[in-house]
Structures are given as structure tokens and as C-alpha cells.
Design a protein around this motif. Sequence first.
Motif, PDB file in Angstrom:
ATOM      1  N   GLU A   1      -8.699  -1.328  -7.842  1.00  0.00           N
ATOM      2  CA  GLU A   1      -7.855  -0.373  -7.127  1.00  0.00           C
ATOM      3  C   GLU A   1      -8.658   0.170  -5.956  1.00  0.00           C
TER       4      GLU A   1
ATOM      5  N   ALA B   1     -11.459  13.117   0.043  1.00  0.00           N
ATOM      6  CA  ALA B   1     -12.129  12.807  -1.222  1.00  0.00           C
ATOM      7  C   ALA B   1     -13.642  12.919  -1.044  1.00  0.00           C
TER       8      ALA B   1
ATOM      9  N   SER C   1     -11.429   3.139  -5.627  1.00  0.00           N
ATOM     10  CA  SER C   1     -10.950   4.513  -5.836  1.00  0.00           C
ATOM     11  C   SER C   1     -11.688   5.201  -6.980  1.00  0.00           C
ATOM     12  N   SER C   2     -12.245   4.419  -7.888  1.00  0.00           N
ATOM     13  CA  SER C   2     -12.948   4.999  -9.041  1.00  0.00           C
ATOM     14  C   SER C   2     -14.253   5.690  -8.651  1.00  0.00           C
TER      15      SER C   2
ATOM     16  N   TYR D   1     -12.108  -0.191   3.152  1.00  0.00           N
ATOM     17  CA  TYR D   1     -11.726  -0.026   1.746  1.00  0.00           C
ATOM     18  C   TYR D   1     -12.939   0.302   0.887  1.00  0.00           C
TER      19      TYR D   1
ATOM     20  N   TRP E   1      -8.819   2.095  -2.046  1.00  0.00           N
ATOM     21  CA  TRP E   1      -8.222   2.991  -1.068  1.00  0.00           C
ATOM     22  C   TRP E   1      -8.847   2.697   0.280  1.00  0.00           C
TER      23      TRP E   1
ATOM     24  N   ILE F   1      -8.658   9.827   3.379  1.00  0.00           N
ATOM     25  CA  ILE F   1      -7.905   8.727   2.774  1.00  0.00           C
ATOM     26  C   ILE F   1      -6.608   8.535   3.560  1.00  0.00           C
TER      27      ILE F   1
ATOM     28  N   LYS G   1      -3.499   3.817   0.003  1.00  0.00           N
ATOM     29  CA  LYS G   1      -3.964   3.427  -1.327  1.00  0.00           C
ATOM     30  C   LYS G   1      -3.297   2.094  -1.653  1.00  0.00           C
TER      31      LYS G   1
ATOM     32  N   LYS H   1      -2.266  -1.628  -6.875  1.00  0.00           N
ATOM     33  CA  LYS H   1      -3.050  -2.519  -7.731  1.00  0.00           C
ATOM     34  C   LYS H   1      -2.208  -3.705  -8.193  1.00  0.00           C
TER      35      LYS H   1
ATOM     36  N   GLU I   1     -10.614  13.110  -5.439  1.00  0.00           N
ATOM     37  CA  GLU I   1      -9.856  13.797  -4.388  1.00  0.00           C
ATOM     38  C   GLU I   1     -10.143  15.285  -4.437  1.00  0.00           C
TER      39      GLU I   1
ATOM     40  N   LYS J   1       0.842  -1.192   0.000  1.00  0.00           N
ATOM     41  CA  LYS J   1       0.000   0.000   0.000  1.00  0.00           C
ATOM     42  C   LYS J   1       0.878   1.243   0.000  1.00  0.00           C
TER      43      LYS J   1
END
Length: 132
Positions: free
Chosen positions: A83, A47, A106-107, A103, A85, A71, A74, A77, A111, A33
Motif C-alpha cells: 500500500e 504525515a 503507507s505503513s 511514492y 501513498w 500526502i 493514496k 491496494k 497521519e 488512486k
Amino acid sequence: MTQSVYLVILLLCLGLMYPLVTGIFMDKLASQKLCADDDCVYTISLARAEEDYNAPDCRFINIKKGQLIYIYSKLVKEDDSGEFWAGSVYGEQYEDHMGTVGYFPSSLVSEQHVYQEANKTVPTTDIDFFCE
């Protein structure tokens, strides 16, 4: 008879002194990470959720569209994985979820403010994926 009574009492006492630990170690989502520090305790960024997300299991957190999320790390991947965070929700209207770190993809977030760069690569541990 007296010995069996003492044995039962001893076993009860030992059982009461043994802390009740409930939880399970889940599969790792990644082996490394990215963090702002070696212990992954400092906030990387803030975010905003662009979509709702319902957590599929206890490693993840539920997020609602518009919700702010701190956050902390991260995940790096890996092949055929998403992916993700790690973060916690922010805001008074979400007090019941504040402090819960989990978790999420992230998509689903954008941010808003970067506090520190996530430039430390740290190995994940089993405790990163422990569920109570």
C-alpha cells in the motif's frame, strides 16, 4: 558534396530543435488512486515518517524518520502489492527535496493532520509512474 553538406546542416538543425526528453515509463503500482479532487492536486493530509525509507527506484522518494510529508494521493491496494501513498517532503531542512513527489509505503508514516478526505477514486495513468 554541396548536397551532403546541406543535409548534415539540416540534420543538425533538426536535432537541436528536437527537445531532449529523458525518462522512462515504469510499471504501474496500482490501477486506481484515492484523491481529494479529480486532478489529485490538493493535499489530503500531513504525515510524519516513523522510519527511514530508501527509495528502490525513481518512482519513490527517500524519507527520513521524523520528516513531514504532504500526502496527495493514496494508491488503491491490489493483490500481492504493497500500500503506497504519493507525497512530497516538507520543511526547510529538506529544501533540496521539496516539491519532489514520489511514492512510499503507507505503513512507514502516521497521519498528523487530515486536510480533506480522499474520497475520489481516480484511475492512475502512465505519467503517474514516469521517471525523469
